[in-house]
Design a protein around this motif. Structure first.
Motif, PDB file in Angstrom:
ATOM      1  N   UNK A  43       0.812  -1.227   0.000  1.00 53.41           N
ATOM      2  CA  UNK A  43       0.000   0.000   0.000  1.00 53.41           C
ATOM      3  C   UNK A  43       0.845   1.276   0.000  1.00 53.41           C
ATOM      4  N   UNK A  44       1.707   1.374  -0.997  1.00 54.56           N
ATOM      5  CA  UNK A  44       2.564   2.564  -1.096  1.00 54.56           C
ATOM      6  C   UNK A  44       1.745   3.824  -1.353  1.00 54.56           C
ATOM      7  N   UNK A  45       0.708   3.706  -2.185  1.00 56.81           N
ATOM      8  CA  UNK A  45      -0.112   4.876  -2.520  1.00 56.81           C
ATOM      9  C   UNK A  45      -0.792   5.440  -1.275  1.00 56.81           C
ATOM     10  N   UNK A  46      -1.416   4.562  -0.489  1.00 55.65           N
ATOM     11  CA  UNK A  46      -2.074   5.000   0.744  1.00 55.65           C
ATOM     12  C   UNK A  46      -1.065   5.618   1.712  1.00 55.65           C
ATOM     13  N   UNK A  47       0.107   5.033   1.773  1.00 55.06           N
ATOM     14  CA  UNK A  47       1.149   5.547   2.677  1.00 55.06           C
ATOM     15  C   UNK A  47       1.527   6.974   2.304  1.00 55.06           C
ATOM     16  N   UNK A  48       1.747   7.212   1.013  1.00 59.91           N
ATOM     17  CA  UNK A  48       2.112   8.568   0.576  1.00 59.91           C
ATOM     18  C   UNK A  48       0.998   9.564   0.861  1.00 59.91           C
ATOM     19  N   UNK A  49      -0.230   9.181   0.515  1.00 62.37           N
ATOM     20  CA  UNK A  49      -1.362  10.092   0.745  1.00 62.37           C
ATOM     21  C   UNK A  49      -1.506  10.430   2.219  1.00 62.37           C
ATOM     22  N   UNK A  50      -1.355   9.422   3.051  1.00 66.87           N
ATOM     23  CA  UNK A  50      -1.502   9.605   4.496  1.00 66.87           C
ATOM     24  C   UNK A  50      -0.437  10.543   5.052  1.00 66.87           C
ATOM     25  N   UNK A  51       0.822  10.316   4.670  1.00 65.87           N
ATOM     26  CA  UNK A  51       1.918  11.130   5.213  1.00 65.87           C
ATOM     27  C   UNK A  51       1.843  12.561   4.690  1.00 65.87           C
ATOM     28  N   UNK A  52       1.440  12.713   3.429  1.00 64.75           N
ATOM     29  CA  UNK A  52       1.282  14.056   2.846  1.00 64.75           C
ATOM     30  C   UNK A  52       0.197  14.811   3.613  1.00 64.75           C
ATOM     31  N   UNK A  53      -0.878  14.092   3.911  1.00 64.78           N
ATOM     32  CA  UNK A  53      -2.021  14.671   4.628  1.00 64.78           C
ATOM     33  C   UNK A  53      -1.641  15.073   6.063  1.00 64.78           C
ATOM     34  N   UNK A  54      -0.751  14.308   6.683  1.00 65.08           N
ATOM     35  CA  UNK A  54      -0.323  14.614   8.058  1.00 65.08           C
ATOM     36  C   UNK A  54       0.413  15.950   8.139  1.00 65.08           C
ATOM     37  N   UNK A  55       0.989  16.370   7.022  1.00 59.15           N
ATOM     38  CA  UNK A  55       1.570  17.712   6.909  1.00 59.15           C
ATOM     39  C   UNK A  55       2.629  18.007   7.951  1.00 59.15           C
TER      40      UNK A  55
END
Ligand SMILES: [Mn+2]
Length: 173
Positions: A43-55
């Motif tokens: 789940x690389x895509x979810x990981x990137x989206x999540x970390x980007x969102x955490x800001x």
């Protein structure tokens, strides 16, 4: 307020969420991510989206797998058999995610905490000052229009040490 550090998430998004739940990770806490956010895991895509969102709750440095993904994104290399980037490469937010990724640093230093984070180490003969200066030099290239040129030359084992021919003339060598 607690600082947590974790490395090599490698697309293991479910496990990351489980871990943060176990830690009772809260909005006051900070997550230091020591590179290799993506690849190998499912789940690389979810990981990137999540970390980007955490800001601003995260401090992130890039690892070799992250740079490899960027090189594929820029078309300077192709996926290897073990790479798991299809989801990202086909995602509607691919451009946003890749732009965010290439703006992450190679080194994070927090003066107040006295912590420094990199992926996979610093040459023992480098001072912190030199490591910061050399990281900055690469970061500036990654974030510029020269990025594609950098990725074109990223593979291979040569040069095997820092060459003192920096544009910045900052003595990295
Ligand atoms: Mn690595």
């Amino acid at each position: 307020m607690t600082h947590y550090a974790i490395g090599d998430i490698q697309g293991c998004f479910d496990e990351l969420i489980q871990l943060l739940d176990t830690l009772n990770f809260s909005p006051e806490d900070t997550l230091w991510v020591a590179g290799d956010l993506v690849n190998r895991g499912p789940k690389s895509l979810e990981t990137l989206r999540f970390l980007k969102e955490l800001g601003s709750q995260t401090r992130i440095v890039l690892g070799n797998h992250d740079l490899h993904l960027l090189a594929i994104h820029y078309g300077t290399t192709t996926q290897r058999r073990s790479d798991t980037f299809d989801e990202i490469l086909n995602a509607p937010d691919r451009e946003d995610l890749m732009d965010w990724l290439r703006h992450q640093p190679l080194l994070v230093h927090d003066e107040a905490l006295g912590y420094t984070m990199v992926h996979a180490g610093i040459p023992p003969n480098w001072s912190l000052k030199k490591a910061r200066s050399c990281a900055k030099e690469v970061e500036q290239v990654l974030q510029s229009t020269l990025a594609i040129e950098y990725f074109r030359n990223m593979y291979g084992n040569k040069p095997d040490r820092w060459k003192n021919q920096s544009r910045a003339g900052n003595g990295c060598g």
